[in-house]
Design an enzyme around this catalytic site. Structure first.
Site, PDB file in Angstrom:
ATOM      1  N   GLY B  83     -60.496 125.116 -56.111  1.00  0.00           N
ATOM      2  CA  GLY B  83     -60.751 123.804 -55.510  1.00  0.00           C
ATOM      3  C   GLY B  83     -62.181 123.739 -55.009  1.00  0.00           C
ATOM      4  CB  THR B  84     -64.283 126.342 -53.404  1.00  0.00           C
ATOM      5  OG1 THR B  84     -63.566 126.457 -52.164  1.00  0.00           O
ATOM      6  CG2 THR B  84     -65.758 126.583 -53.148  1.00  0.00           C
ATOM      7  CG  ASN B 160     -58.811 121.930 -44.310  1.00  0.00           C
ATOM      8  OD1 ASN B 160     -59.534 120.968 -44.005  1.00  0.00           O
ATOM      9  ND2 ASN B 160     -59.235 123.179 -44.184  1.00  0.00           N
ATOM     10  CD  GLN B 188     -54.651 121.476 -47.408  1.00  0.00           C
ATOM     11  OE1 GLN B 188     -53.410 121.446 -47.429  1.00  0.00           O
ATOM     12  NE2 GLN B 188     -55.321 122.621 -47.317  1.00  0.00           N
ATOM     13  CG  HIS B 210     -54.243 128.038 -53.916  1.00  0.00           C
ATOM     14  ND1 HIS B 210     -54.220 128.455 -52.608  1.00  0.00           N
ATOM     15  CD2 HIS B 210     -55.469 127.521 -54.117  1.00  0.00           C
ATOM     16  CE1 HIS B 210     -55.393 128.212 -52.046  1.00  0.00           C
ATOM     17  NE2 HIS B 210     -56.176 127.642 -52.943  1.00  0.00           N
ATOM     18  CB  THR B 246     -62.432 131.960 -72.081  1.00  0.00           C
ATOM     19  OG1 THR B 246     -63.354 132.270 -73.122  1.00  0.00           O
ATOM     20  CG2 THR B 246     -61.019 131.974 -72.641  1.00  0.00           C
ATOM     21  CB  CYS B 334     -62.364 128.857 -46.666  1.00  0.00           C
ATOM     22  SG  CYS B 334     -61.185 128.328 -47.881  1.00  0.00           S
TER      23      CYS B 334
END
Lengths: 382, 391
Positions: B83-84, B160, B188, B210, B246, B334
């Site tokens: 996501g970052t 979040n 979120q 996730h 990839t 984080c």
């Protein structure tokens, strides 16, 4: 229709069942699924422990310190981070990068992007054996050269660079040495200490690990400085932010640990398959090897077939999974820039195919490939 | 006031995971989808041969699922490694096409750090304030939009840390009124509220698997006009050149499965989490009426409870809860490496002490009613205990 015989290990390799097993244990609620950056509870610590265990496994294979390993989403990101991150961080010292014209696209395209940012790149042309020589490199170095980037093993040819000699030349010229090790890890001794490598890009999926995970080795002594590409929570010592994918990392660790234990056996197995394959084609005329076998790994066999068109041959070989060049370029019908780069004539480059062997390839696979190939070549030539 | 049962300082029979905003456990079906892909679809999606086919199909299927779950007619989704990374990609692209990036004080670190970096490279950045209840100040937004022509806006749909739902409709409408590009950080939001993207018409939207019981290591950037993307990584030309490398096929299969599962019973999942959160908060507040909820109480996402235990050290509470097997956190995972007070709570006007006294509990679909009740009692017990010690 049965699955084709897979001889495209240089594009990607099947995941080793032991790797998949280790990964599955790090996904479930009763396993270790937490965020390794969660420092406030036990599941977070367990995830961190798993990540650090894998970091050591990867570091061990290349004789590095675990603290020198930065996780990325693959070798492409590692290559981007190495080149862009290093050139930007060392802008004050110099703006010159040296690389070659047959590097992987992740290097070639990144170096071109750097040129548009005002950096200067010298593009070396390797010899017919696919290798840049130390003398060539020495002549390319300038006072403002800060980085040299050359791949350990070429993905289309399998040729091996003399990394130790090249590193010495780079260092003598005051430049750091980056190596794209995606094709080499586990197949070649990539001892970063002995070879003098400062930055090394690694991929899991070329070594029976999962796709979507790779790493960059970043030397600590002397300290190599990089500017991050991805900013955020400051993960990976600020060099690469983003939640770590524990199961992916564990998969890469397991794959690298297996390579350490079984790498030699794998290479011996692959050498046998290669010999069997070449022997099986020995009496067919008009086949040329594009690789100088004296300086190449046995896992990649790049062959040119006189009198046939590579695409037609590829189409005729529906039961063998192989490629004409690197998979990343397969949408185009241009001849491989790598083959062109080492001076293979246009027509011959178009009539070339890459066969690559790996851990799970069998003698039966090779025999099928030989039979199909013989049949197709003869038919197309008629 | 009800008398509360004292829970002894021993490990619970089963630990209770209440840190779903940090990450969620992948559901068994998701684990199976990931493992099945690892076992079978091992081809490289860029390979021309048949072995690349299952991998290519899987990417296409994931795009279709994203399209239907997000209710959008576009299928322009770029798969990233997190996501970052999706947020970085969005912000970088906004910087290239907007005269200025307007964002808020309570954004995720991936947005704020990127903004700082882009500012150093010469992009104008305006960071607007939020109210005491954690909502983006719309007046400030309008003011910035009228000052900077062709600006770009990046706002988190749901915070979040507090779970506050931003007035995203008003924000996107305002931005459109001024012709500004919009990026929504929906990390979120996905799977926790109704996320019909078409109605909002953002230019970019990012999410990560996730956070809704998918695997870690897969982010997505939706782009209405993908040609606006300024790639972070080049080389190889995958995903039309917007994201080289990839693809993480197993992870993307997991993302697809997790999305499908969640959106097949979205309202049930939301109701379930809301009920658990309600039980938990009621239990804690009944037993400890001195505890305060941070953030706009009636416009929070279903699963998040950020509580200020005024007078005690939040870290001590988190530590004692961990020892008992209740897993929660103080701020975003984080940034937990640095023991700093939450920048989100500070931006909402909480004092440093109040921010340090705050703890986040976030529920997930795998939590049960019993867990919510038990966790409420244990949290209250521990909070009372610490309150006596600290005062």
């Amino acid at each position: 229709m049965s699955a084709p015989v897979y001889l495209d290990y240089a594009a990607t390799s099947p995941v080793d069942p032991r790797v998949a097993e280790a990964m599955s244990r790090h996904l479930t609620q009763d396993g270790i699924f937490a965020n390794p950056a969660s420092r406030s509870h036990m599941p977070g610590w367990l995830a961190e422990q798993a990540v650090e265990g894998a970091r050591r496994q990867v570091a061990d294979l290349i004789h590095a310190d675990p603290r020198e390993i930065v996780w990325t989403s693959g070798a492409t990101e590692a290559d981007n981070l190495a080149l862009v991150g290093f050139m930007r961080a060392n802008r004050a010292r110099g703006r010159h990068l040296v690389t070659s014209i047959i590097e992987h696209k992740a290097i070639v395209d990144t170096a071109h992007a750097l040129e548009t940012e005002g950096f200067e790149v010298t593009w070396l042309t390797p010899g017919p054996d696919g290798r840049v020589t130390p003398t060539q490199l020495r002549e390319a170095l300038r006072d403002d050269t800060v980085l040299v980037s050359l791949m350990a093993v070429n993905n289309e040819l399998g040729c091996i660079h003399d990394l130790k000699a090249l590193a010495e030349v780079a260092h003598a010229g005051g430049a750091a040495f980056h190596v794209d090790g995606a094709q080499a890890a586990g197949k070649l001794d990539l001892d970063v200490q002995r070879l003098g490598i400062d930055l090394l890009s690694l991929s899991a999926h070329k070594l029976y690990g999962p796709k979507g995970i790779g790493a960059l080795f970043v030397r600590r002594h002397p300290d190599i400085r990089l500017e991050a590409l991805i900013h955020g929570g400051g993960h990976e010592r600020g060099m690469r932010s983003g939640t770590l994918a524990t199961h992916q990392i564990v998969g890469m660790g397991e794959a690298f640990a297996l390579a350490q234990q079984e790498g030699e056996a794998d290479q011996a197995h692959i050498a046998c398959l290669q010999t069997r394959f070449l022997n099986g084609l020995a009496d067919l005329e008009g086949i040329h090897r594009n690789t100088d076998t004296r300086v190449a790994l046995p896992n990649i066999v790049n062959l040119a077939f006189d009198g046939v068109d590579g695409e037609s041959l590829l189409m005729a070989l529906r039961n063998i999974a192989i490629s004409t060049g690197s998979a990343c370029n397969s949408a185009s019908v241009e001849p491989s820039y790598v083959l062109k780069g080492i001076g293979v004539p246009h027509a011959r480059a178009l009539a070339s195919l890459r066969f690559s062997f790996g851990r799970f390839a069998t003698e039966a696979d090779v025999d099928t490939a030989i039979a199909e190939l013989r049949h197709a070549v003869v038919a197309l030539r008629r | 006031m009800r008398t509360y049962t004292f829970v002894a300082m021993t490990n619970l029979a089963q630990p209770i995971y209440l840190d779903h905003n940090a990450t969620t456990p992948p559901l068994p079906e998701v684990v199976e989808a990931v493992c099945e892909t690892l076992r079978t679809a091992y081809g490289n999606p860029s390979s021309g041969h048949r072995q690349g086919e299952p991998a290519r199909r899987l990417l296409q299927r994931a795009r279709e699922t994203l399209q239907s779950c997000l209710d959008t007619s576009d299928d322009q989704f770029v798969f990233t490694g997190s996501g970052t990374e999706a947020n970085n990609l969005a912000l970088r692209s906004l910087a290239r096409h907007g005269s200025c990036i307007i964002t808020s004080t309570i954004e995720h670190s991936s947005i704020l750090s990127s903004a700082t970096r882009l500012q150093a490279e010469g992009t104008a950045i305006e960071i607007i304030a939020v109210t005491e209840e954690g909502e983006v100040d719309l007046h400030a937004l309008r003011q910035q939009l009228s000052t900077h022509h062709h600006a770009a806006v990046s706002i988190q749909w749901i915070n979040n840390e507090t779970g506050v739902i931003q007035p995203i409709r008003e924000i996107t409408a305002l931005a459109r009124e001024y012709g500004a590009l919009v990026h929504i950080d929906a990390a979120q939001a996905i799977g926790k509220i109704d996320t019909a993207v078409e109605a909002l018409a953002p230019d970019f939207l990012s999410l990560t698997a996730h956070k809704f019981n998918g695997p870690a290591g897969v982010g997505v950037l939706y782009a209405k006009q993908p040609e606006l993307i300024d790639p972070l990584c080049v080389g190889g030309g995958q995903q039309s050149g917007w994201h080289a490398g990839t693809e993480n096929t197993a992870g993307i299969a997991g993302l697809q499965c997790a999305l499908e599962l969640r959106y097949s019973e979205l309202h049930e999942a939301i109701a379930h989490m809301a009920k658990l959160r309600g039980t938990f908060e009621q239990t804690v507040l009944d037993l400890c009426p001195w505890v305060r909820i941070n953030g706009l109480k009636d416009r929070r996402v279903c699963n998040t409870s950020n509580m200020c235990f005024e007078g005690i050290e939040g870290q001590a509470l988190v530590g004692r809860l961990d020892a008992q097997g209740i897993y929660c956190s103080q701020s975003s995972a984080c940034t937990t490496g640095r023991p700093e007070p939450s920048h989100v709570l500070r931006a909402m006007g909480l004092s440093e002490a109040q921010a340090y006294a705050s703890v986040r509990f976030s529920f997930g679909v795998t939590n049960t009613q019993e867990e919510a009740e038990l966790a409420g009692t244990v949290v209250a017990t521990e909070a009372e205990y610490l309150k006596r010690i600290f005062t």
